[in-house]
Enzyme design. Structure first.
Site, PDB file in Angstrom:
ATOM      1  N   ALA A  83      31.894  23.735  38.635  1.00  0.00           N
ATOM      2  CA  ALA A  83      32.607  23.936  39.527  1.00  0.00           C
ATOM      3  C   ALA A  83      32.109  23.871  40.870  1.00  0.00           C
ATOM      4  O   ALA A  83      31.197  24.174  41.135  1.00  0.00           O
ATOM      5  CB  ALA A  83      33.960  24.945  38.606  1.00  0.00           C
ATOM      6  N   THR A 125      38.216  31.998  34.599  1.00  0.00           N
ATOM      7  CA  THR A 125      37.498  32.594  35.231  1.00  0.00           C
ATOM      8  C   THR A 125      39.033  33.799  35.335  1.00  0.00           C
ATOM      9  O   THR A 125      40.346  33.867  34.863  1.00  0.00           O
ATOM     10  CB  THR A 125      36.923  32.592  36.867  1.00  0.00           C
ATOM     11  OG1 THR A 125      37.518  33.612  38.014  1.00  0.00           O
ATOM     12  CG2 THR A 125      38.406  32.249  37.575  1.00  0.00           C
ATOM     13  N   ASP A 126      38.601  34.634  35.584  1.00  0.00           N
ATOM     14  CA  ASP A 126      40.128  35.246  34.917  1.00  0.00           C
ATOM     15  C   ASP A 126      40.577  36.071  36.576  1.00  0.00           C
ATOM     16  O   ASP A 126      41.820  36.640  36.881  1.00  0.00           O
ATOM     17  CB  ASP A 126      39.328  37.401  35.212  1.00  0.00           C
ATOM     18  CG  ASP A 126      38.800  37.651  36.459  1.00  0.00           C
ATOM     19  OD1 ASP A 126      38.306  36.931  37.271  1.00  0.00           O
ATOM     20  OD2 ASP A 126      38.218  39.076  36.962  1.00  0.00           O
ATOM     21  N   GLU A 127      40.256  35.161  38.274  1.00  0.00           N
ATOM     22  CA  GLU A 127      41.178  34.627  38.948  1.00  0.00           C
ATOM     23  C   GLU A 127      42.320  33.985  39.032  1.00  0.00           C
ATOM     24  O   GLU A 127      43.031  34.254  39.513  1.00  0.00           O
ATOM     25  CB  GLU A 127      40.292  34.083  39.969  1.00  0.00           C
ATOM     26  CG  GLU A 127      38.611  35.347  40.226  1.00  0.00           C
ATOM     27  CD  GLU A 127      38.112  35.257  41.450  1.00  0.00           C
ATOM     28  OE1 GLU A 127      38.371  34.177  42.817  1.00  0.00           O
ATOM     29  OE2 GLU A 127      37.039  35.203  41.613  1.00  0.00           O
ATOM     30  N   TYR A 153      40.751  28.184  44.883  1.00  0.00           N
ATOM     31  CA  TYR A 153      39.530  28.341  43.980  1.00  0.00           C
ATOM     32  C   TYR A 153      40.525  28.037  42.340  1.00  0.00           C
ATOM     33  O   TYR A 153      40.278  27.659  41.258  1.00  0.00           O
ATOM     34  CB  TYR A 153      38.801  28.828  44.141  1.00  0.00           C
ATOM     35  CG  TYR A 153      37.811  29.750  43.587  1.00  0.00           C
ATOM     36  CD1 TYR A 153      37.107  28.340  41.646  1.00  0.00           C
ATOM     37  CD2 TYR A 153      37.554  30.634  42.599  1.00  0.00           C
ATOM     38  CE1 TYR A 153      35.775  28.608  41.069  1.00  0.00           C
ATOM     39  CE2 TYR A 153      37.068  31.183  41.340  1.00  0.00           C
ATOM     40  CZ  TYR A 153      36.885  30.601  40.474  1.00  0.00           C
ATOM     41  OH  TYR A 153      35.592  30.835  39.816  1.00  0.00           O
ATOM     42  N   LYS A 157      41.073  26.528  38.832  1.00  0.00           N
ATOM     43  CA  LYS A 157      40.728  26.235  37.830  1.00  0.00           C
ATOM     44  C   LYS A 157      41.687  27.290  36.860  1.00  0.00           C
ATOM     45  O   LYS A 157      41.353  26.664  35.168  1.00  0.00           O
ATOM     46  CB  LYS A 157      39.797  28.185  38.229  1.00  0.00           C
ATOM     47  CG  LYS A 157      38.493  27.828  38.817  1.00  0.00           C
ATOM     48  CD  LYS A 157      37.434  26.749  37.906  1.00  0.00           C
ATOM     49  CE  LYS A 157      36.703  27.939  36.402  1.00  0.00           C
ATOM     50  NZ  LYS A 157      35.669  26.993  36.163  1.00  0.00           N
TER      51      LYS A 157
HETATM   52  P1  NAD Z   1      27.894  27.835  40.610  1.00  0.00           P
HETATM   53  O1  NAD Z   1      28.553  27.336  42.258  1.00  0.00           O
HETATM   54  O2  NAD Z   1      26.484  28.765  41.451  1.00  0.00           O
HETATM   55  O3  NAD Z   1      26.754  26.877  39.900  1.00  0.00           O
HETATM   56  C1  NAD Z   1      27.582  25.601  39.871  1.00  0.00           C
HETATM   57  C2  NAD Z   1      27.351  24.749  39.361  1.00  0.00           C
HETATM   58  O4  NAD Z   1      28.032  23.167  39.054  1.00  0.00           O
HETATM   59  C3  NAD Z   1      25.740  23.597  40.794  1.00  0.00           C
HETATM   60  O5  NAD Z   1      24.762  24.084  40.374  1.00  0.00           O
HETATM   61  C4  NAD Z   1      26.898  22.405  41.045  1.00  0.00           C
HETATM   62  O6  NAD Z   1      25.235  21.728  41.821  1.00  0.00           O
HETATM   63  C5  NAD Z   1      27.667  21.754  40.038  1.00  0.00           C
HETATM   64  N1  NAD Z   1      28.665  21.132  39.848  1.00  0.00           N
HETATM   65  C6  NAD Z   1      29.547  21.499  41.330  1.00  0.00           C
HETATM   66  N2  NAD Z   1      30.066  20.377  40.851  1.00  0.00           N
HETATM   67  C7  NAD Z   1      29.274  19.470  40.362  1.00  0.00           C
HETATM   68  C8  NAD Z   1      30.439  17.994  39.852  1.00  0.00           C
HETATM   69  N3  NAD Z   1      31.050  17.601  40.246  1.00  0.00           N
HETATM   70  N4  NAD Z   1      30.067  17.672  38.964  1.00  0.00           N
HETATM   71  C9  NAD Z   1      28.531  18.187  38.247  1.00  0.00           C
HETATM   72  N5  NAD Z   1      28.228  19.224  38.747  1.00  0.00           N
HETATM   73  C10 NAD Z   1      28.574  20.070  39.601  1.00  0.00           C
HETATM   74  O7  NAD Z   1      29.040  28.372  40.194  1.00  0.00           O
HETATM   75  P2  NAD Z   1      28.469  29.649  39.329  1.00  0.00           P
HETATM   76  O8  NAD Z   1      28.981  30.552  39.515  1.00  0.00           O
HETATM   77  O9  NAD Z   1      27.423  29.136  38.513  1.00  0.00           O
HETATM   78  O10 NAD Z   1      29.494  29.313  38.427  1.00  0.00           O
HETATM   79  C11 NAD Z   1      30.395  28.925  36.696  1.00  0.00           C
HETATM   80  C12 NAD Z   1      31.045  28.467  36.275  1.00  0.00           C
HETATM   81  O11 NAD Z   1      32.103  29.907  35.623  1.00  0.00           O
HETATM   82  C13 NAD Z   1      32.610  27.815  37.199  1.00  0.00           C
HETATM   83  O12 NAD Z   1      33.136  26.883  36.301  1.00  0.00           O
HETATM   84  C14 NAD Z   1      33.029  29.518  37.426  1.00  0.00           C
HETATM   85  O13 NAD Z   1      34.256  28.871  37.779  1.00  0.00           O
HETATM   86  C15 NAD Z   1      32.634  30.245  36.397  1.00  0.00           C
HETATM   87  N6  NAD Z   1      32.798  31.350  36.818  1.00  0.00           N
HETATM   88  C16 NAD Z   1      31.885  32.116  37.398  1.00  0.00           C
HETATM   89  C17 NAD Z   1      32.098  33.508  37.788  1.00  0.00           C
HETATM   90  C18 NAD Z   1      31.174  33.972  38.853  1.00  0.00           C
HETATM   91  O14 NAD Z   1      31.511  35.141  39.100  1.00  0.00           O
HETATM   92  N7  NAD Z   1      30.258  33.487  39.540  1.00  0.00           N
HETATM   93  C19 NAD Z   1      32.952  34.216  37.143  1.00  0.00           C
HETATM   94  C20 NAD Z   1      33.702  33.621  35.859  1.00  0.00           C
HETATM   95  C21 NAD Z   1      33.282  31.587  36.328  1.00  0.00           C
HETATM   96  P1  TYD Z   2      32.639  37.126  45.998  1.00  0.00           P
HETATM   97  O1  TYD Z   2      31.819  37.308  45.675  1.00  0.00           O
HETATM   98  O2  TYD Z   2      33.165  36.049  46.586  1.00  0.00           O
HETATM   99  O3  TYD Z   2      33.682  37.068  44.813  1.00  0.00           O
HETATM  100  P2  TYD Z   2      35.206  36.915  44.421  1.00  0.00           P
HETATM  101  O4  TYD Z   2      36.277  36.554  45.608  1.00  0.00           O
HETATM  102  O5  TYD Z   2      35.458  34.722  43.846  1.00  0.00           O
HETATM  103  O6  TYD Z   2      35.567  37.939  43.709  1.00  0.00           O
HETATM  104  O7  TYD Z   2      33.514  38.131  47.063  1.00  0.00           O
HETATM  105  C1  TYD Z   2      33.394  39.285  45.929  1.00  0.00           C
HETATM  106  C2  TYD Z   2      34.123  40.533  47.193  1.00  0.00           C
HETATM  107  O8  TYD Z   2      33.321  40.629  48.109  1.00  0.00           O
HETATM  108  C3  TYD Z   2      35.290  39.953  47.400  1.00  0.00           C
HETATM  109  O9  TYD Z   2      36.189  40.991  46.991  1.00  0.00           O
HETATM  110  C4  TYD Z   2      35.832  39.185  48.745  1.00  0.00           C
HETATM  111  C5  TYD Z   2      33.982  40.350  49.411  1.00  0.00           C
HETATM  112  N1  TYD Z   2      32.864  39.941  49.734  1.00  0.00           N
HETATM  113  C6  TYD Z   2      32.631  40.497  51.527  1.00  0.00           C
HETATM  114  O10 TYD Z   2      33.751  41.893  51.375  1.00  0.00           O
HETATM  115  N2  TYD Z   2      32.410  39.744  52.462  1.00  0.00           N
HETATM  116  C7  TYD Z   2      31.595  38.889  52.066  1.00  0.00           C
HETATM  117  O11 TYD Z   2      30.803  38.359  52.966  1.00  0.00           O
HETATM  118  C8  TYD Z   2      31.717  37.896  50.837  1.00  0.00           C
HETATM  119  C9  TYD Z   2      31.606  36.706  50.285  1.00  0.00           C
HETATM  120  C10 TYD Z   2      32.964  38.932  50.092  1.00  0.00           C
END
Ligand code: NAD
Ligand code: TYD
Length: 351
Positions: A83, A125-127, A153, A157
């Site tokens: 994603a 995601t919870d978002e 975003y 999702k």
């Molecule tokens: P990330 O941005 O670190 O990694 C995303 C990966 O997907 C990367 O390796 C990227 O190269 C790959 N990618 C992007 N577009 C692509 C495509 N078109 N085809 C193939 N690969 C592609 O993301 P993350 O934080 O590891 O999140 C992974 C999943 O978990 C996502 O679906 C995100 O919505 C979900 N998620 C993330 C969080 C969080 O806190 N990071 C929380 C809940 C859910």
């Molecule tokens: P983020 O890590 O981008 O996750 P998400 O917005 O998907 O929850 O941000 C987490 C929280 O931190 C969000 O409330 C936005 C805030 N934030 C900052 O205050 N400063 C920053 O530079 C970033 C990247 C996020």
């Protein structure tokens, strides 16, 4: 079992591959990743020579490539982590989020259906639920909370989740969805709050906190998320034919304001609080996320293994111990390597 993990060169997908390779040496993991700016092969370097692991460079929305891959590999399970994942980037480039998160998921669903996949698991995601008020701690997201996404975003999702459910109900594809709260841990790209603040504080740079820093997130250590997804793959219910499959909320039961998180990081790193700089708030900034993960507990006995104190200490230590991983990303050296390895990268590859 043969498992396709998409987005496995990213933060959570990469951690999931490490976890699965070690836990299930008899299963084969194929990692499909487009290697955008957020994908990094160094994240999966430690497993690259494992006999039950291989990597394919490609885009989940590339139907031709996927047809060939699915035809050749005969997967049992697909776990879709791939994603575009950063809210701030979605505000400047929403189209890319629709392309990857919605169209990409739909192409994967088509392939899963065509090839009789036994389970399609969507990592969500919870978002997708939108946000909760700051002054109503009694309110938490359950699996029945209506979808009400705020950012491009989360809208992309939520759209993907709806397609996954529709493929379950209409075509009988065995699907499950997990909706997780904010993750932190090793290998997270330093644009997200926690790794950004760690790396900037380590370099004595100002820490940009949006608005007043009062927004609340429910933080979960990434390995707990990996364990929860694995649990759903093994025990989750895809639903009978004609039913949409189950949704599972995953959370850390660990709500904290952004300012609280930043203070803890500064204390661990022994850096002064005057590094904090309050900057213009994010557009449409969600106030609070909080997950009720009662269904995971009730159905599977799952609950997070890491408390925040332990998880954040391990995370800070990891960033301290891995300056090359960080340096390669921040300097662009890694992207140059990918360009040499795989040819010119598309617009998606640009940081
Ligand atoms: P990330 O941005 O670190 O990694 C995303 C990966 O997907 C990367 O390796 C990227 O190269 C790959 N990618 C992007 N577009 C692509 C495509 N078109 N085809 C193939 N690969 C592609 O993301 P993350 O934080 O590891 O999140 C992974 C999943 O978990 C996502 O679906 C995100 O919505 C979900 N998620 C993330 C969080 C969080 O806190 N990071 C929380 C809940 C859910
Ligand atoms: P983020 O890590 O981008 O996750 P998400 O917005 O998907 O929850 O941000 C987490 C929280 O931190 C969000 O409330 C936005 C805030 N934030 C900052 O205050 N400063 C920053 O530079 C970033 C990247 C996020």
């Amino acid at each position: 079992m043969k498992i396709l993990v998409t987005g496995g060169a990213g933060f959570i997908g990469g951690n999931f591959i490490h976890y699965m390779i070690e836990k299930y040496p008899q299963d084969v993991i194929v990692n499909l990743d487009a290697l955008t700016y957020a994908g990094n092969l160094e994240t999966v370097e430690p497993v690259k020579n494992a006999p039950n692991y291989r990597f394919t460079h490609g885009d989940i929305s590339d139907r031709i490539l996927l047809k060939e891959l699915f035809g050749r590999e005969k997967f049992d399970i697909v776990v879709n982590f791939a994603a575009e994942s950063h809210v701030d980037r979605s505000i400047t480039n929403p189209g890319l989020f629709v392309q990857t998160n919605v169209i990409g998921t739909q192409v994967l669903l088509d392939m899963a259906l065509e090839h009789g996949i036994k389970r399609f698991h969507q990592v969500s995601t919870d978002e997708v639920y939108g946000d909760l008020p700051l002054d109503r701690k009694d309110l938490l997201f359950t699996e029945d909370t209506p979808l009400c996404p705020s950012s491009p975003y989360s809208a992309s999702k939520a759209s993907a989740d709806l397609l996954v459910m529709a493929y379950g109900r209409t075509y009988g594809l065995p699907v499950t969805i997990s909706r997780c709260s904010n993750n932190y841990g090793p290998y997270q790209f330093p644009e997200k709050l926690i790794p950004l603040m760690i790396t900037r504080a380590m370099n004595d740079q100002p820490l940009p906190v949006y608005g007043k820093g009062i927004n609340v997130r429910d933080w979960l250590y990434v390995l707990d998320h990996c364990e929860a997804v694995d649990t759903i793959l093994r025990q989750g219910k895809p639903g009978e034919p004609g039913e949409p499959g189950e949704i599972y909320n995953i959370g850390g039961n660990n709500e904290m304001s952004n300012l609280e998180v930043v203070h803890i990081l500064l204390d661990i790193l022994q850096k002064p609080r005057d590094l904090i700089t309050f900057v213009t708030d994010r557009k449409g900034h969600d106030l609070r996320y909080a997950i009720n993960a009662g269904k995971m507990k009730k159905d599977f006995g799952w609950s997070p293994g890491y408390n925040f104190e332990r998880g954040i200490a391990a995370t800070v230590q990891w960033y301290k111990n891995n300056p090359e991983w960080l340096e390669n990303i921040l300097s662009g050296r890694y992207l140059k390597y990918i360009e040499e390895q795989y040819g010119a990268i598309t617009e998606k590859g640009g940081v």
